[in-house]
Design a protein around this motif. Structure first.
Motif, PDB file in Angstrom:
ATOM      1  N   GLY A 115      37.366  38.192  39.482  1.00 39.90           N
ATOM      2  CA  GLY A 115      38.713  38.476  39.036  1.00 39.90           C
ATOM      3  C   GLY A 115      39.726  39.385  39.603  1.00 39.90           C
ATOM      4  N   LEU A 116      38.859  40.340  40.714  1.00 38.33           N
ATOM      5  CA  LEU A 116      39.615  41.190  41.535  1.00 38.33           C
ATOM      6  C   LEU A 116      40.779  40.529  42.385  1.00 38.33           C
ATOM      7  N   PRO A 117      41.615  41.200  42.932  1.00 36.87           N
ATOM      8  CA  PRO A 117      42.465  40.526  44.018  1.00 36.87           C
ATOM      9  C   PRO A 117      41.755  40.474  45.270  1.00 36.87           C
ATOM     10  N   ASN A 118      41.988  39.365  46.201  1.00 40.27           N
ATOM     11  CA  ASN A 118      41.307  39.182  47.267  1.00 40.27           C
ATOM     12  C   ASN A 118      41.847  39.782  48.696  1.00 40.27           C
ATOM     13  N   ARG A 119      41.287  39.457  49.702  1.00 43.79           N
ATOM     14  CA  ARG A 119      41.751  40.283  51.222  1.00 43.79           C
ATOM     15  C   ARG A 119      43.168  39.810  51.171  1.00 43.79           C
ATOM     16  N   ARG A 120      43.667  38.705  51.033  1.00 51.47           N
ATOM     17  CA  ARG A 120      45.252  38.232  50.993  1.00 51.47           C
ATOM     18  C   ARG A 120      46.047  38.956  50.440  1.00 51.47           C
ATOM     19  N   LYS A 121      45.540  39.042  48.983  1.00 53.26           N
ATOM     20  CA  LYS A 121      46.333  39.946  47.856  1.00 53.26           C
ATOM     21  C   LYS A 121      46.452  41.260  48.426  1.00 53.26           C
ATOM     22  N   LEU A 122      45.159  41.926  48.923  1.00 55.28           N
ATOM     23  CA  LEU A 122      45.256  43.432  49.316  1.00 55.28           C
ATOM     24  C   LEU A 122      46.127  43.544  50.500  1.00 55.28           C
ATOM     25  N   PHE A 123      46.401  42.819  51.480  1.00 58.25           N
ATOM     26  CA  PHE A 123      47.171  42.855  52.669  1.00 58.25           C
ATOM     27  C   PHE A 123      48.616  42.639  52.151  1.00 58.25           C
ATOM     28  N   ALA A 124      48.799  41.836  51.188  1.00 65.61           N
ATOM     29  CA  ALA A 124      50.430  41.383  50.739  1.00 65.61           C
ATOM     30  C   ALA A 124      50.682  42.828  50.044  1.00 65.61           C
ATOM     31  N   THR A 125      49.874  43.303  49.169  1.00 68.79           N
ATOM     32  CA  THR A 125      50.210  44.511  48.282  1.00 68.79           C
ATOM     33  C   THR A 125      50.430  45.953  49.216  1.00 68.79           C
ATOM     34  N   LEU A 126      49.744  45.882  50.362  1.00 67.08           N
ATOM     35  CA  LEU A 126      49.528  46.959  51.255  1.00 67.08           C
ATOM     36  C   LEU A 126      50.695  46.749  51.963  1.00 67.08           C
ATOM     37  N   GLU A 127      51.291  45.779  52.413  1.00 73.27           N
ATOM     38  CA  GLU A 127      52.542  45.667  53.172  1.00 73.27           C
ATOM     39  C   GLU A 127      53.716  45.906  52.197  1.00 73.27           C
ATOM     40  N   ALA A 128      53.802  45.734  51.124  1.00 75.62           N
ATOM     41  CA  ALA A 128      54.780  45.940  50.039  1.00 75.62           C
ATOM     42  C   ALA A 128      54.607  47.568  49.987  1.00 75.62           C
ATOM     43  N   ALA A 129      53.543  48.079  49.687  1.00 77.07           N
ATOM     44  CA  ALA A 129      53.589  49.702  49.450  1.00 77.07           C
ATOM     45  C   ALA A 129      54.034  50.256  50.562  1.00 77.07           C
ATOM     46  N   ARG A 166      37.481  49.002  38.656  1.00 81.54           N
ATOM     47  CA  ARG A 166      38.570  49.036  38.082  1.00 81.54           C
ATOM     48  C   ARG A 166      38.802  50.158  37.199  1.00 81.54           C
ATOM     49  N   GLU A 167      37.784  50.544  36.133  1.00 77.57           N
ATOM     50  CA  GLU A 167      38.171  51.547  35.232  1.00 77.57           C
ATOM     51  C   GLU A 167      38.152  52.918  35.694  1.00 77.57           C
ATOM     52  N   SER A 168      37.733  53.273  37.163  1.00 75.71           N
ATOM     53  CA  SER A 168      37.620  54.429  37.675  1.00 75.71           C
ATOM     54  C   SER A 168      38.686  54.939  38.490  1.00 75.71           C
ATOM     55  N   VAL A 169      39.831  53.980  38.721  1.00 81.99           N
ATOM     56  CA  VAL A 169      40.880  54.322  39.503  1.00 81.99           C
ATOM     57  C   VAL A 169      42.115  54.009  38.429  1.00 81.99           C
ATOM     58  N   ARG A 170      43.364  54.546  39.068  1.00 86.84           N
ATOM     59  CA  ARG A 170      44.343  54.413  38.262  1.00 86.84           C
ATOM     60  C   ARG A 170      45.045  53.106  38.153  1.00 86.84           C
ATOM     61  N   LYS A 171      45.862  52.832  37.198  1.00 82.24           N
ATOM     62  CA  LYS A 171      46.243  51.365  37.011  1.00 82.24           C
ATOM     63  C   LYS A 171      47.433  51.004  38.283  1.00 82.24           C
ATOM     64  N   VAL A 172      48.052  51.915  38.956  1.00 77.53           N
ATOM     65  CA  VAL A 172      48.921  51.547  39.901  1.00 77.53           C
ATOM     66  C   VAL A 172      48.298  51.160  41.211  1.00 77.53           C
ATOM     67  N   ASP A 173      46.724  51.743  41.205  1.00 77.24           N
ATOM     68  CA  ASP A 173      46.101  51.508  42.412  1.00 77.24           C
ATOM     69  C   ASP A 173      45.212  49.948  42.205  1.00 77.24           C
ATOM     70  N   VAL A 174      44.938  49.518  43.670  1.00 75.21           N
ATOM     71  CA  VAL A 174      44.688  48.042  43.763  1.00 75.21           C
ATOM     72  C   VAL A 174      43.156  48.161  44.124  1.00 75.21           C
ATOM     73  N   VAL A 175      42.203  47.496  43.291  1.00 71.38           N
ATOM     74  CA  VAL A 175      40.745  47.540  43.783  1.00 71.38           C
ATOM     75  C   VAL A 175      40.588  45.659  43.944  1.00 71.38           C
ATOM     76  N   ALA A 176      40.253  45.466  45.232  1.00 73.79           N
ATOM     77  CA  ALA A 176      40.022  44.284  45.828  1.00 73.79           C
ATOM     78  C   ALA A 176      38.718  43.986  46.508  1.00 73.79           C
ATOM     79  N   ARG A 177      38.435  42.907  46.143  1.00 74.00           N
ATOM     80  CA  ARG A 177      36.960  42.334  46.684  1.00 74.00           C
ATOM     81  C   ARG A 177      37.124  41.633  48.126  1.00 74.00           C
ATOM     82  N   ILE A 178      36.732  42.162  49.302  1.00 71.66           N
ATOM     83  CA  ILE A 178      36.968  41.755  50.567  1.00 71.66           C
ATOM     84  C   ILE A 178      36.169  40.517  50.699  1.00 71.66           C
TER      85      ILE A 178
END
Length: 381
Positions: A222-236, A283-295
Motif C-alpha cells: 500500500g506504499l507509494p511506488n517509484r512513480r509516485k515517489l518521483f512525482a512527489t519529489l519533483e513537487a517538493a 510509515r509509523e517511524s517518520v512524520r506524516k508529511v514525509d513519504v515512504v515508498a517501495r521502490i
C-alpha cells in the motif's frame, strides 16, 4: 459358443442449466436500463402523449364546429318561428279586408322562405340529422304540420348542441389530465435518468480514482511506488525553489540485507509478511508529511520534505534500521538488517533529479563496508 458381444452405451452427461432464479437475475442484469434507455422511453411516451393530444384537440375542434352549426340551425328555427307567429297574428285579425289578405299572403310567403332556408341548412348538415320534407316548405302547408316540424327540429338540435358541449368539456378534461400525467411522467423519467447518470459518473470517478491509486501505489504494502515517489519529489523540489534557501529535502534509500535468504529458506509468503510488517513500521517511524515508498523488491525510499541538519537525517536512518531489527525479532527470522544511503538537496546534490540515484550509491557504499548502517552521499564537486 462364443458369447454375443453387447454394445456398451456411454452415458452422455446432461447439460447442466443454471437455476431459474439465477437465470432471471442474469437477464435482469443484462437488461438493466441505462440513462439512454430511460431517455428513449421518455421520448416514446412523449410522442404517444402528443399523438393522443392531437387526436383529442382535433375532436374538440370538430365538436366546436358542430356546436356552431347547431347554433346556426337553432337561429334559423327562431326566425322560422317568428315568421310563423306573424302568420298567426294575421290569421287572428277579425276584418276580412284586402289589406289583411295581402298581409297574410306575405306572411305565408315569408314563412315558406324561412322554412326553405331552415330545410337547406338542416339537410346540408354533415352529421346524421333528421332531414326535412319539401312538403313543409310550401306557402299553403298546414300550419299544424309546420309547428310540429319546428318543434321537432328545435328539440333535436338543442339536444345535439348540449351533447356536443358536454363532449367538448369531457375531452378538455382528458387533455388536461393527459398533460398533467405526461408532465409528471417526463419529470420522473428525467429525475431517474439524471440520478442514474450521476450514479454512473460517481462510479466511473471512483473507478478512475482506484485505477489512479493502483498506478501510483504498491499493491502488496500500500506504499507509494517509484512513480509516485518521483512525482512527489519533483513537487517538493519545485515548492522548495520558491521558499527560503535554508529549506532542504532529502532521500533515504533503504535496502534490506539478507532478505533473499528469507524467501529462499522460509518461503515467499513469510517474505511478503515481512515486507508488509516492516512497511507499516517505516510509515509509523517518520512524520506524516514525509513519504515512504517501495521502490521494488526489498528496496524502499523515504522522502524527507524538510530538515535542518544531517543529524536529523541520521536519527531518521537509525529509526528505520531499528524498524527492520524489530520486525526481524518479532517474526523470528534472525537474518535481516538494513543498509541506508542518504542524499540531500541542495547540500550534497545540486540537482534533485539525481537525488535518488545519489542515495542509492551511498547505500551500496554501506553494503560494501559491512551493511546494517547508513552513510551520506558525497558532496557534488
Amino acid at each position: 459358443m462364443t458369447p454375443e458381444t453387447g454394445k456398451t452405451s456411454i452415458p452422455i452427461p446432461e447439460r447442466t442449466r443454471p437455476p431459474r432464479a439465477a437465470r432471471r437475475g442474469a437477464i435482469a442484469i443484462r437488461f438493466r436500463p441505462g440513462p439512454a434507455a430511460i431517455a428513449a422511453a421518455a421520448l416514446v411516451c412523449l410522442l404517444i402523449g402528443l399523438l393522443y393530444l392531437a387526436l383529442q384537440i382535433r375532436t374538440i375542434f370538430s365538436d366546436q364546429l358542430k356546436q356552431e352549426y347547431a347554433g346556426l340551425v337553432l337561429e334559423a328555427v327562431e326566425r322560422a318561428e317568428s315568421a310563423r307567429n306573424q302568420v298567426g297574428i294575421w290569421q287572428q285579425l277579425p276584418d276580412a279586408t284586402e289589406a289583411r289578405a295581402a298581409g297574410y299572403r306575405h306572411a305565408r310567403t315569408e314563412l315558406a322562405h324561412r322554412l326553405a332556408s331552415l330545410a337547406a341548412l338542416v339537410n346540408a348538415s354533415p352529421s346524421a340529422a333528421p332531414r326535412l320534407s319539401p312538403a313543409s316548405f310550401t306557402a299553403d302547408a298546414d300550419l299544424r304540420d309546420t309547428d310540429a316540424v319546428l318543434g321537432t327540429v328545435s328539440a333535436w338540435w338543442r339536444a345535439q348542441r348540449d351533447a356536443d358541449s358536454a363532449d367538448v368539456r369531457l375531452r378538455i378534461a382528458h387533455v388536461a389530465r393527459t398533460l398533467i400525467a405526461s408532465a409528471a411522467l417526463l419529470f420522473c423519467m428525467l429525475i431517474t435518468a439524471l440520478g442514474m447518470y450521476a450514479k454512473r459518473n460517481r462510479l466511473l470517478a471512483g473507478q478512475s480514482h482506484e485505477f489512479e491509486w493502483a498506478a501510483l501505489h504498491d499493491a502488496m504494502t500500500g506504499l507509494p511506488n517509484r512513480r509516485k515517489l518521483f512525482a512527489t519529489l519533483e513537487a517538493a523540489a519545485t515548492k522548495l525553489s520558491a521558499r527560503s534557501a535554508s529549506c532542504k529535502i532529502a532521500v533515504l534509500y533503504i535496502d534490506l540485507d539478507g532478505f533473499k535468504q528469507v524467501n529462499d529458506s522460509l518461503g515467499h509468503r513469510v517474505g511478503d509478511e515481512f515486507l508488509i510488517a516492516v512497511s507499516k513500521r517505516f510509515r509509523e517511524s517518520v512524520r506524516k508529511v514525509d513519504v515512504v515508498a517501495r521502490i521494488g523488491g526489498d528496496e524502499f525510499a523515504v522522502l524527507v520534505r524538510e530538515f535542518s541538519t544531517n543529524a536529523e537525517l541520521g536519527e531518521i536512518a537509525r529509526r528505520l534500521i531499528a524498524c527492520v531489527v524489530q520486525t526481524d525479532l518479532t517474526m523470528g527470522v534472525g537474518m535481516v538488517s538494513a543498509s541506508i544511503g542518504i542524499a540531500s538537496f541542495p547540500d550534497s546534490v545540486d540537482d534533485y533529479h539525481r537525488l535518488v540515484a545519489a542515495a542509492d550509491e551511498a547505500m551500496y557504499r554501506v553494503k560494501r563496508n559491512g551493511k546494517n548502517s547508513y552513510a551520506f552521499a558525497d558532496r557534488a564537486n
